[in-house]
Scaffold this motif. Structure first.
Motif, mmCIF file in Angstrom:
data_model
loop_
_atom_site.group_PDB
_atom_site.id
_atom_site.type_symbol
_atom_site.label_atom_id
_atom_site.label_comp_id
_atom_site.label_asym_id
_atom_site.label_seq_id
_atom_site.Cartn_x
_atom_site.Cartn_y
_atom_site.Cartn_z
ATOM 1 N N PRO A 185 0.825 -1.221 0.000
ATOM 2 C CA PRO A 185 0.000 0.000 0.000
ATOM 3 C C PRO A 185 0.858 1.269 0.000
ATOM 4 O O PRO A 185 0.513 2.253 -0.671
ATOM 5 N N ASP A 189 0.725 4.240 -2.959
ATOM 6 C CA ASP A 189 0.424 5.620 -2.582
ATOM 7 C C ASP A 189 1.474 6.587 -3.148
ATOM 8 O O ASP A 189 1.138 7.642 -3.689
ATOM 9 N N HIS A 192 1.062 6.975 -6.843
ATOM 10 C CA HIS A 192 -0.109 7.818 -7.108
ATOM 11 C C HIS A 192 0.280 9.297 -7.006
ATOM 12 O O HIS A 192 -0.035 10.097 -7.886
ATOM 13 N N LYS A 193 0.999 9.654 -5.942
ATOM 14 C CA LYS A 193 1.365 11.069 -5.716
ATOM 15 C C LYS A 193 2.335 11.569 -6.789
ATOM 16 O O LYS A 193 2.201 12.691 -7.278
ATOM 17 N N ASP A 202 -1.425 6.813 -12.248
ATOM 18 C CA ASP A 202 -0.741 6.003 -11.224
ATOM 19 C C ASP A 202 0.274 5.064 -11.876
ATOM 20 O O ASP A 202 1.378 4.865 -11.362
#
Ligand code: NAD
Length: 253
Positions: A185, A189, A192-193, A202
């Motif tokens: 995870p 994340d 994604h950022k 992503d």
């Protein structure tokens, strides 16, 4: 002999994979995580061989209390894996004072308190042990937009080297593992950022990290757990102060 290990950040991702592998290797487990519900649920798969303790590793006294619970439950302690960490993407101008204290508190403080608590119990129990800390390939070479995170992971390598020297006489080894791009995870994340900051998807974000992997695949959490199992076992008895890079060949050192 009962073998006992503590893994922090054990509710998911790399920490959970490490817990699963150490369990296969015969360890009883103390699973520490600040996500109380998730770590309780994770512990159920170990059928009585694990206890879950909800704790924020950045809080020194709480870490000591959590370690006490594990040693009370299983009567011993041999291996401590200081794995809990957070990895926010932080372009340099966006970093706030609050974020600095939070990220350093968890990634660096959590490792320091975990080492102190491990040392206390190894001393009380009258034997040595193995301490294994989570660094990162981003703690070996600076990665873009990760000045906070990379900084904490360089610090983890430094603390690993110093405490390896400080604790060697007591039969304690201290090493670190430096994962690359692991499918957890946390990594999804970050991807994604990075994608978002560049106005891209992503998948594009993940590719920015994946394209420099010599072995041409992202890491599974189990790839990291395999290396940690080696550091937790007797085959690594003559290794201390090292950071083992487990990144499919992103960084060569
Ligand atoms: P993750 O976010 O998937 O899981 C981290 C776990 O740690 C979570 O269960 C979370 O609840 C817990 N945690 C976070 N802060 C905590 C705190 N203050 N106290 C207690 N528990 C806390 O992360 P992951 O990808 O499994 O990463 C594990 C370690 O590996 C981290 O130290 C990370 O920096 C490092 N790492 C990960 C990657 C990667 O690609 N995923 C790469 C290099 C290094």
């Amino acid at each position: 002999m009962v073998k006992v290990a503590i893994v922090t950040g054990a509710a998911q991702g790399i920490g959970l994979a490490i817990a699963q592998r150490l369990h296969q290797d015969g360890f009883k487990l103390g699973l520490l995580d600040y996500n109380a519900e998730a770590v309780e649920k994770a512990s159920e798969q170990f059928a009585g061989d694990a206890i879950a303790v909800a704790v924020d590793v950045s809080k020194r006294m709480d870490v000591f209390a959590a370690f006490d619970k594990v040693v009370e439950a299983f009567g011993d302690l041999h291996v401590v894996v200081n794995n809990a960490g957070v990895g926010p993407t932080t372009p340099i101008d966006t970093i706030t004072e609050e974020q600095f204290y939070q990220v350093y508190g968890i990634n660096v403080g959590g490792v320091l308190w975990g080492i102190q608590a491990a040392h206390k119990h190894f001393k009380d129990l009258g034997h040595g042990g193995k301490i294994i800390n989570a660094a990162s390939q981003a703690g070996v070479v600076g990665n873009p937009e990760l000045s906070l995170y990379s900084g904490t992971k360089f610090a983890v390598r430094g603390i690993t080297q110093v405490t390896a020297r400080d604790l060697a006489e007591e039969g304690i080894t201290v090493n670190a593992f430096a994962p690359g791009i692991v499918k957890t995870p946390m990594m999804f994340d970050i991807a994604h950022k990075v994608g978002q900051n560049a106005g891209k998807s992503d998948e594009w974000g993940m590719e920015q990290f994946a394209k420099n992997i010599t072995l041409k695949r992202l890491s599974e959490p189990e790839d990291v757990a395999n290396a940690v199992a080696f550091l937790a076992g007797k085959d690594s008895d003559y290794i201390t102060g090292q950071t083992i890079i487990v990144d499919g060949g992103m960084q060569f050192h």
